[in-house]
Design a protein around this motif. Structure first.
Motif, PDB file in Angstrom:
ATOM      1  N   SER A 247       6.796  -8.025  57.568  1.00 29.48           N
ATOM      2  CA  SER A 247       5.590  -7.335  58.032  1.00 29.48           C
ATOM      3  C   SER A 247       5.612  -7.254  59.553  1.00 29.48           C
ATOM      4  CB  SER A 247       4.329  -8.045  57.544  1.00 29.48           C
ATOM      5  OG  SER A 247       4.308  -9.372  58.005  1.00 29.48           O
ATOM      6  N   PRO A 248       5.092  -6.159  60.089  1.00 32.96           N
ATOM      7  CA  PRO A 248       5.106  -5.982  61.543  1.00 32.96           C
ATOM      8  C   PRO A 248       3.890  -6.616  62.201  1.00 32.96           C
ATOM      9  CG  PRO A 248       4.258  -4.011  60.530  1.00 32.96           C
ATOM     10  CD  PRO A 248       4.614  -4.955  59.417  1.00 32.96           C
ATOM     11  N   GLU A 249       4.084  -6.975  63.436  1.00 34.83           N
ATOM     12  CA  GLU A 249       2.981  -7.439  64.276  1.00 34.83           C
ATOM     13  C   GLU A 249       3.126  -6.712  65.600  1.00 34.83           C
ATOM     14  OE1 GLU A 249       1.805 -11.496  66.553  1.00 34.83           O
ATOM     15  OE2 GLU A 249       2.427 -11.693  64.474  1.00 34.83           O
ATOM     16  N   HIS A 250       2.120  -5.941  65.931  1.00 32.46           N
ATOM     17  CA  HIS A 250       2.174  -5.132  67.152  1.00 32.46           C
ATOM     18  C   HIS A 250       1.205  -5.704  68.167  1.00 32.46           C
ATOM     19  CE1 HIS A 250       0.645  -1.642  69.536  1.00 32.46           C
ATOM     20  NE2 HIS A 250       1.927  -1.638  69.815  1.00 32.46           N
ATOM     21  N   VAL A 251       1.721  -6.052  69.326  1.00 30.32           N
ATOM     22  CA  VAL A 251       0.867  -6.596  70.374  1.00 30.32           C
ATOM     23  C   VAL A 251       0.519  -5.490  71.361  1.00 30.32           C
ATOM     24  CG1 VAL A 251       0.674  -8.374  72.147  1.00 30.32           C
ATOM     25  CG2 VAL A 251       1.983  -8.823  70.085  1.00 30.32           C
ATOM     26  N   ALA A 252       1.495  -5.043  72.109  1.00 28.01           N
ATOM     27  CA  ALA A 252       1.329  -3.944  73.057  1.00 28.01           C
ATOM     28  C   ALA A 252       2.695  -3.309  73.255  1.00 28.01           C
ATOM     29  CB  ALA A 252       0.778  -4.454  74.381  1.00 28.01           C
ATOM     30  N   PRO A 253       2.757  -1.984  73.251  1.00 25.77           N
ATOM     31  CA  PRO A 253       4.064  -1.334  73.426  1.00 25.77           C
ATOM     32  C   PRO A 253       4.707  -1.778  74.726  1.00 25.77           C
ATOM     33  CG  PRO A 253       2.420   0.280  72.809  1.00 25.77           C
ATOM     34  CD  PRO A 253       1.704  -0.999  73.070  1.00 25.77           C
ATOM     35  N   PRO A 254       5.970  -2.028  74.771  1.00 29.20           N
ATOM     36  CA  PRO A 254       6.960  -1.887  73.703  1.00 29.20           C
ATOM     37  C   PRO A 254       7.269  -3.192  72.977  1.00 29.20           C
ATOM     38  CG  PRO A 254       8.099  -2.082  75.779  1.00 29.20           C
ATOM     39  CD  PRO A 254       6.621  -2.182  76.077  1.00 29.20           C
ATOM     40  N   SER A 255       6.419  -4.198  73.066  1.00 22.42           N
ATOM     41  CA  SER A 255       6.715  -5.457  72.393  1.00 22.42           C
ATOM     42  C   SER A 255       6.190  -5.454  70.962  1.00 22.42           C
ATOM     43  CB  SER A 255       6.114  -6.625  73.169  1.00 22.42           C
ATOM     44  OG  SER A 255       4.718  -6.554  73.127  1.00 22.42           O
ATOM     45  N   CYS A 256       6.888  -6.191  70.113  1.00 19.61           N
ATOM     46  CA  CYS A 256       6.473  -6.316  68.717  1.00 19.61           C
ATOM     47  C   CYS A 256       7.131  -7.557  68.129  1.00 19.61           C
ATOM     48  CB  CYS A 256       6.847  -5.080  67.919  1.00 19.61           C
ATOM     49  SG  CYS A 256       8.606  -4.830  67.768  1.00 19.61           S
ATOM     50  N   ALA A 257       6.669  -7.903  66.953  1.00 18.62           N
ATOM     51  CA  ALA A 257       7.244  -9.035  66.222  1.00 18.62           C
ATOM     52  C   ALA A 257       7.338  -8.658  64.758  1.00 18.62           C
ATOM     53  CB  ALA A 257       6.368 -10.275  66.411  1.00 18.62           C
ATOM     54  N   PHE A 258       8.299  -9.250  64.088  1.00 19.40           N
ATOM     55  CA  PHE A 258       8.478  -9.039  62.661  1.00 19.40           C
ATOM     56  C   PHE A 258       8.369 -10.389  61.959  1.00 19.40           C
ATOM     57  CE2 PHE A 258      10.756  -5.675  64.838  1.00 19.40           C
ATOM     58  CZ  PHE A 258      10.249  -4.549  64.220  1.00 19.40           C
ATOM     59  N   ASN A 259       7.413 -10.508  61.064  1.00 18.42           N
ATOM     60  CA  ASN A 259       7.211 -11.734  60.306  1.00 18.42           C
ATOM     61  C   ASN A 259       7.980 -11.612  58.995  1.00 18.42           C
ATOM     62  OD1 ASN A 259       5.305 -12.908  62.153  1.00 18.42           O
ATOM     63  ND2 ASN A 259       3.862 -11.375  61.431  1.00 18.42           N
ATOM     64  N   ILE A 260       8.871 -12.556  58.761  1.00 19.22           N
ATOM     65  CA  ILE A 260       9.727 -12.524  57.584  1.00 19.22           C
ATOM     66  C   ILE A 260       9.440 -13.758  56.744  1.00 19.22           C
ATOM     67  CG2 ILE A 260      12.118 -12.526  56.767  1.00 19.22           C
ATOM     68  CD1 ILE A 260      12.823 -11.274  59.522  1.00 19.22           C
ATOM     69  N   ARG A 261       9.106 -13.516  55.494  1.00 16.58           N
ATOM     70  CA  ARG A 261       8.860 -14.612  54.530  1.00 16.58           C
ATOM     71  C   ARG A 261       9.936 -14.524  53.458  1.00 16.58           C
ATOM     72  NH1 ARG A 261       4.176 -17.178  55.301  1.00 16.58           N
ATOM     73  NH2 ARG A 261       2.546 -16.092  56.421  1.00 16.58           N
ATOM     74  N   ILE A 262      10.757 -15.558  53.412  1.00 17.50           N
ATOM     75  CA  ILE A 262      11.822 -15.624  52.407  1.00 17.50           C
ATOM     76  C   ILE A 262      11.184 -16.050  51.078  1.00 17.50           C
ATOM     77  CG2 ILE A 262      14.015 -16.698  51.778  1.00 17.50           C
ATOM     78  CD1 ILE A 262      14.257 -15.138  54.377  1.00 17.50           C
ATOM     79  N   ALA A 263      11.491 -15.301  50.027  1.00 17.23           N
ATOM     80  CA  ALA A 263      10.972 -15.654  48.691  1.00 17.23           C
ATOM     81  C   ALA A 263      11.671 -16.915  48.205  1.00 17.23           C
ATOM     82  CB  ALA A 263      11.213 -14.502  47.722  1.00 17.23           C
ATOM     83  N   PRO A 264      10.917 -17.826  47.588  1.00 13.16           N
ATOM     84  CA  PRO A 264      11.555 -19.037  47.071  1.00 13.16           C
ATOM     85  C   PRO A 264      12.546 -18.702  45.961  1.00 13.16           C
ATOM     86  CG  PRO A 264       9.209 -18.980  46.485  1.00 13.16           C
ATOM     87  CD  PRO A 264       9.487 -17.785  47.334  1.00 13.16           C
TER      88      PRO A 264
END
Length: 180
Positions: free
Chosen positions: A161-178
């Motif tokens: 899932s994306p997380e947008h703070v302010a252009p051009p920075s961003c973060a991607f949250n990754i959850r590994i399925a068990p």
């Protein structure tokens, strides 16, 4: 001398200019937001919840196929942390021309990839209004799919899932399925 230059051109892979790709991606996002790609009709604004799904699915295919080419030259350990390091260093460098700025994990299957200068977001306005936030989140669905597809090809089932703070920075949250 001309023969050497011609042979160098023939042996190097063909590349698409980054600015052309950015314009194409922007147009894909805009077109996807305006129409239903399966039926080629204008979408009612209340039905726009499926737009991120379409963009993410397109990115998934790209990421799945792209990493196959990288895996021909490298061997990646099956450990989740090693796979994420590969994504952050080698894969990110091949796709975006630089390594990810920061990788965080809680060692329980959750990873956060932070990019302070995400190339595909450089042309977005830095204004913090709702329209810019919505455009950024739509744009980030494609790279979320790219990451998820790459991980899937490595044998890792995850949600991104994306997380947008302010252009051009961003973060991607990754959850590994068990593992089952």
């Amino acid at each position: 001398m001309a023969a050497v230059a011609a042979s160098a051109e023939a042996s190097s892979p063909k590349m698409v200019a980054e600015s052309v790709f950015e314009m194409l991606l922007t147009e894909v996002v805009r077109t996807t937001a305006k129409s239903d790609p399966l039926e080629h009709r204008i979408v009612d604004p209340s039905q726009r919840a499926t737009i991120p799904t379409v963009l993410e699915a397109q990115g998934y295919d790209v990421g799945y196929r792209f990493i196959e080419r990288l895996l021909q030259r490298k061997i990646v350990a099956s450990d989740h942390l090693e796979a994420m390091k590969f994504i952050c260093k080698d894969f990110w460098h091949e796709v975006f021309g630089k390594q990810i700025d920061k990788l965080q994990t809680n060692h329980r299957g959750v990873f956060v990839l932070k990019d302070s200068t995400f190339r595909w977001m450089t042309r977005l306005s830095s204004a913090q209004d709702d329209a810019v936030q919505a455009a950024a989140l739509h744009l980030l669905q494609f790279p979320c799919g790219v990451i998820r597809g790459a991980l899937a090809n490595l044998g890792i089932v995850a949600s991104v899932s994306p997380e947008h703070v302010a252009p051009p920075s961003c973060a991607f949250n990754i959850r590994i399925a068990p593992a089952p």
